[in-house]
Enzyme design. Sequence first.
Site, short mmCIF file in Angstrom:
data_model
loop_
_atom_site.label_atom_id
_atom_site.label_comp_id
_atom_site.label_asym_id
_atom_site.label_seq_id
_atom_site.Cartn_x
_atom_site.Cartn_y
_atom_site.Cartn_z
N GLU A 50 0.80 -1.24 0.00
CA GLU A 50 0.00 0.00 0.00
C GLU A 50 0.83 1.28 0.00
O GLU A 50 0.55 2.21 0.76
CB GLU A 50 -0.96 -0.02 1.21
CG GLU A 50 -1.89 -1.21 1.17
CD GLU A 50 -2.79 -1.34 2.40
OE1 GLU A 50 -2.73 -0.47 3.28
OE2 GLU A 50 -3.55 -2.32 2.47
N ASN B 203 2.05 -5.17 -3.18
CA ASN B 203 0.64 -5.47 -2.89
C ASN B 203 -0.13 -4.19 -2.59
O ASN B 203 0.34 -3.35 -1.82
CB ASN B 203 0.59 -6.40 -1.66
CG ASN B 203 -0.77 -6.97 -1.37
OD1 ASN B 203 -1.39 -7.59 -2.25
ND2 ASN B 203 -1.24 -6.80 -0.14
N HIS C 254 -10.48 -5.83 -2.49
CA HIS C 254 -11.57 -5.63 -1.52
C HIS C 254 -12.66 -4.85 -2.24
O HIS C 254 -12.63 -3.63 -2.29
CB HIS C 254 -11.07 -4.83 -0.31
CG HIS C 254 -10.04 -5.53 0.50
ND1 HIS C 254 -10.31 -6.64 1.26
CD2 HIS C 254 -8.72 -5.28 0.69
CE1 HIS C 254 -9.22 -7.04 1.88
NE2 HIS C 254 -8.23 -6.23 1.55
N GLU D 45 -6.34 -10.56 -1.35
CA GLU D 45 -7.18 -10.32 -0.17
C GLU D 45 -8.65 -10.20 -0.56
O GLU D 45 -9.39 -9.33 -0.07
CB GLU D 45 -6.73 -9.02 0.56
CG GLU D 45 -5.27 -9.02 0.93
CD GLU D 45 -4.81 -7.75 1.66
OE1 GLU D 45 -5.67 -6.98 2.14
OE2 GLU D 45 -3.60 -7.55 1.75
N ASP E 134 -12.40 -9.99 -1.07
CA ASP E 134 -13.72 -10.06 -0.45
C ASP E 134 -14.65 -9.15 -1.24
O ASP E 134 -14.20 -8.20 -1.87
CB ASP E 134 -13.73 -9.78 1.07
CG ASP E 134 -13.01 -8.51 1.49
OD1 ASP E 134 -12.86 -7.58 0.67
OD2 ASP E 134 -12.59 -8.44 2.66
O1 G3I Z 1 -4.52 -7.75 18.78
C1 G3I Z 1 -5.13 -6.58 19.28
C2 G3I Z 1 -5.73 -6.80 20.62
O2 G3I Z 1 -4.71 -7.14 21.52
C3 G3I Z 1 -6.48 -5.56 21.04
O3 G3I Z 1 -7.12 -5.79 22.27
C4 G3I Z 1 -7.52 -5.18 20.02
C5 G3I Z 1 -8.28 -3.90 20.38
O4 G3I Z 1 -8.49 -3.09 19.25
O5 G3I Z 1 -6.86 -4.98 18.81
C6 G3I Z 1 -6.20 -6.12 18.33
O6 G3I Z 1 -5.54 -5.77 17.14
C7 G3I Z 1 -6.37 -5.63 16.02
C8 G3I Z 1 -5.88 -6.60 14.95
O7 G3I Z 1 -6.58 -6.40 13.76
C9 G3I Z 1 -6.06 -8.06 15.38
O8 G3I Z 1 -7.43 -8.36 15.53
C10 G3I Z 1 -6.25 -4.22 15.52
O9 G3I Z 1 -6.84 -3.32 16.45
C11 G3I Z 1 -6.92 -4.08 14.18
O10 G3I Z 1 -6.62 -2.79 13.66
C12 G3I Z 1 -6.38 -5.12 13.22
O11 G3I Z 1 -7.06 -4.99 12.00
C13 G3I Z 1 -6.42 -5.57 10.90
C14 G3I Z 1 -6.08 -4.52 9.87
O12 G3I Z 1 -5.51 -5.13 8.73
C15 G3I Z 1 -5.13 -3.50 10.42
O13 G3I Z 1 -4.70 -2.61 9.43
C16 G3I Z 1 -7.35 -6.61 10.29
O14 G3I Z 1 -7.51 -7.69 11.22
C17 G3I Z 1 -6.79 -7.14 8.99
O15 G3I Z 1 -7.75 -7.92 8.34
C18 G3I Z 1 -6.43 -5.98 8.09
O16 G3I Z 1 -5.86 -6.48 6.91
C19 G3I Z 1 -5.51 -5.53 5.92
C20 G3I Z 1 -4.27 -6.03 5.23
O17 G3I Z 1 -3.25 -6.28 6.17
C21 G3I Z 1 -3.80 -5.04 4.18
N1 G3I Z 1 -4.85 -4.71 3.25
C22 G3I Z 1 -6.11 -4.27 3.86
C23 G3I Z 1 -6.60 -5.30 4.86
C24 G3I Z 1 -7.94 -4.89 5.43
O18 G3I Z 1 -7.85 -3.73 6.16
#
Ligand code: G3I
Length: 304
Positions: free
Chosen positions: A127, A168, A205, A234, A236
């Site tokens: 990105e 990516n 996405h 990715e 969806d």
């Molecule tokens: O692990 C912590 C946890 O300890 C905490 O209590 C909780 C509270 O918010 O957060 C948890 O972390 C979260 C993490 O996912 C694991 O669940 C983060 O807040 C959350 O921001 C994070 O989101 C991820 C996101 O990337 C972050 O940018 C999504 O799961 C994940 O699907 C998403 O994936 C991205 C790709 O990497 C790049 N392309 C876009 C895609 C969708 O956004």
Amino acid sequence: ESTLGAAAAQSGRYFGTAISASRMSDSTYINIANREFNMITAENEMKMDATEPSQGQFNFTNGDRILNWALQNGKQVRGHALAWHSQQPGWMQNMSGSTLRQAMINHINGVAGHYKGKIHSWDVVNEAYADSGGGRRDSNLQRTGNDWIEVAFRTARAADPGAKLCYNDYNTDNWTWAKTQGVYNMVKDFKARGVPIDCVGFQSHFNSGSPYPSNYRTTLQNFADLGVDVQITELDIEGSGTTQAETYRKVVQDCLAVTRCNGITVWGVRDTDSWRASGTPLLFDGNGNKKAAYTATLEALNAG
Ligand code: G3I
């Protein structure tokens, strides 16, 4: 064939999913993942904040859990992601200049070195382009100098010569969009100058703001014609029912029509596992039942 992975393998392709370490003890989830998919991406566990929480102190616990499960079950692994403006560890976020540049290089060496020989493809840079205008996204990494992306690729090549190295991004699916052209021109330039890049990942996405474009196949083919593989990384698709199913079918048909489209990864298993808090963008419903989108995807893979 009766599973997505086996159906994709008929044409030498893979069909993957993102896996979250925190869900691996959910038996419905892990059984579907094991049955249907033959390529695995860690949804968060190999990112910069997860793997280097303190500078120079690497943590591969959750990344290794996912990788070892995948390899023990005969699957391959996509690495995600070595360098990104988002999900940087706190210590990195306010770094700049040569200090940040060196920290990025050390990070790539540490992570790609740890997984050396075990990764099918790495998202080396994620990105890096702005949402509009066709130029680079402003970030601390970009402010270290425009060459940061090629430095990341050269570092990754040296650290794991066996992995395909991918750029990516999202919203690079529509051929007419400036962002798509910006990334295309970067890849063209890298190929012309011998910067080691092997593949381009199209996150895909799709939603109302960035719907599946009718020129998607053109985009994939034009990138492939630069001499790189293309991967749908990715996937969806917002929506439900027949409309959603037919869009999944088109995405699969487009990949199968492009020789260098290696495979497709969906960004989660069930709708309830999706990063999208609301919506039903995936192939299995919250109970793990196959949706119409699943059936269309499997049919398209088997027809190819
Ligand atoms: O692990 C912590 C946890 O300890 C905490 O209590 C909780 C509270 O918010 O957060 C948890 O972390 C979260 C993490 O996912 C694991 O669940 C983060 O807040 C959350 O921001 C994070 O989101 C991820 C996101 O990337 C972050 O940018 C999504 O799961 C994940 O699907 C998403 O994936 C991205 C790709 O990497 C790049 N392309 C876009 C895609 C969708 O956004």
